[in-house]
Design a protein around this motif. Structure first.
Motif: not given
Length: 314
Positions: A212-214, A198-201, A175-176
């Motif tokens: 899918p990401a987290v 940069i993008g951080v969840n 998951r990204k």
């Protein structure tokens, strides 16, 4: 001034008097009060009493004054089209190296191959302007170094182990968690600047995101701070580049990658290539071994994992 006030308040378990603040900062008590009011309006829980001011909590917002000595190189916006657009303007106007543009939201955040990066509230979205003394063909190493240093910063802060997918993603259980994009301006033998976006969840809701990401906040019970993440990465990455430590980044990346040994599909601007990812060249390019045994090198593209390497059990 705000950074110094916050520093004094955060280091004291007791209220700090207005007189003490004005003396230490060499400003009037009225000036101190005005800065306190502005901090309160920005979300800082600073309580005033006859004994002075006390900081109870701070918002998880990457305001410049939260970064101490780094503040003068940080540009914060509530919303932009993309931090890359703003950073491009600053880079072209001659801003210093390691200038950072950070925003709460992006209306047109950029992904690889002209894709859109979803930039919902609660994520960390920023672009770092670099002016490295390297040849253009080695610029992909900056992406790899950013991925290594970002994953290390997150692991040190929250104990989250991130796997690195070539060339630019941080994944947790496929998951990204974060993505990295770079844009370079260069002549034939000289790099003028490289912008690393940069993008951080972090706190944002990723449950309906595809692929899918987290988010970090879903992976840990610890208090998560976007400011802490940005600061930890920024300091580590700047130290690496100032110390000319790009020569070892390939080995560091290999230790963290989940791409090598996998069967992958790489989409480039003009073609799609499938094969087993076997290694990286010294420039950071990915080496694939195809079904017929040929080896192909991919410098730039979007990589998709297709399961385990062929010959392995799924």
């Amino acid at each position: 001034m705000k950074a110094e006030i916050l520093d004094m308040l955060s280091q004291s378990e007791e209220p700090v008097s207005g007189e003490r603040l004005s003396t230490a900062l060499d400003v009037s008590r009225v000036a101190v009060w005005k800065h306190i009011r502005q901090l309160q309006e920005s979300g800082y829980d600073i309580q005033a009493s006859p004994k002075g001011y006390r900081l109870y909590s701070a918002p998880d917002t990457p305001f410049p004054w939260a970064f101490g000595p780094l503040a003068e190189r940080l540009h914060y916006y509530p919303e932009v089209t993309s931090t890359m657009d703003k950073a491009m303007e600053l880079a072209q106007s001659g801003c210093p190296a390691f200038t950072v543009v950070v925003a709460e939201r992006q209306s047109k955040g950029r992904g690889r191959l002209s894709r859109t990066w979803q930039s919902s509230a609660g994520g960390l979205y920023f672009t770092l302007v670099l002016r490295p003394d390297i040849s253009p063909e080695k610029s992909p190493l900056l992406n790899l170094a950013a991925a290594v240093d970002l994953s290390t910063a997150i692991e040190n802060l929250y104990g989250i182990h991130c796997g690195l997918k070539w060339p630019n993603d941080l994944l947790v259980d496929e998951r990204k968690l974060a993505g990295i994009l770079s844009v370079m301006s260069a002549e034939s033998d000289r790099v003028e600047f490289v912008n690393i976006g940069i993008g951080v969840n972090v706190h944002n809701d990723t449950r309906k995101v595809q692929p899918p990401a987290v988010s970090i906040s879903r992976l840990t019970k610890l208090r998560v701070s976007r400011t802490d993440i940005l600061k930890a990465f920024w300091e580590r990455f700047e130290r690496r580049l100032c110390q000319q430590q790009l020569d070892r980044v390939i080995d560091e990346w290999r230790q963290k990658t989940i791409t090598l040994g996998r069967w992958v599909k790489v989409q480039t601007i003009h073609d799609t290539i499938e094969g087993r990812a076997v290694d990286l060249e010294e420039t950071g390019a990915l080496i694939l071994e195809t079904d017929d045994g040929q080896r192909k090198t991919v410098v730039y593209g979007d990589c998709f994992h297709q399961g385990h390497a062929r010959g392995q059990n799924n």
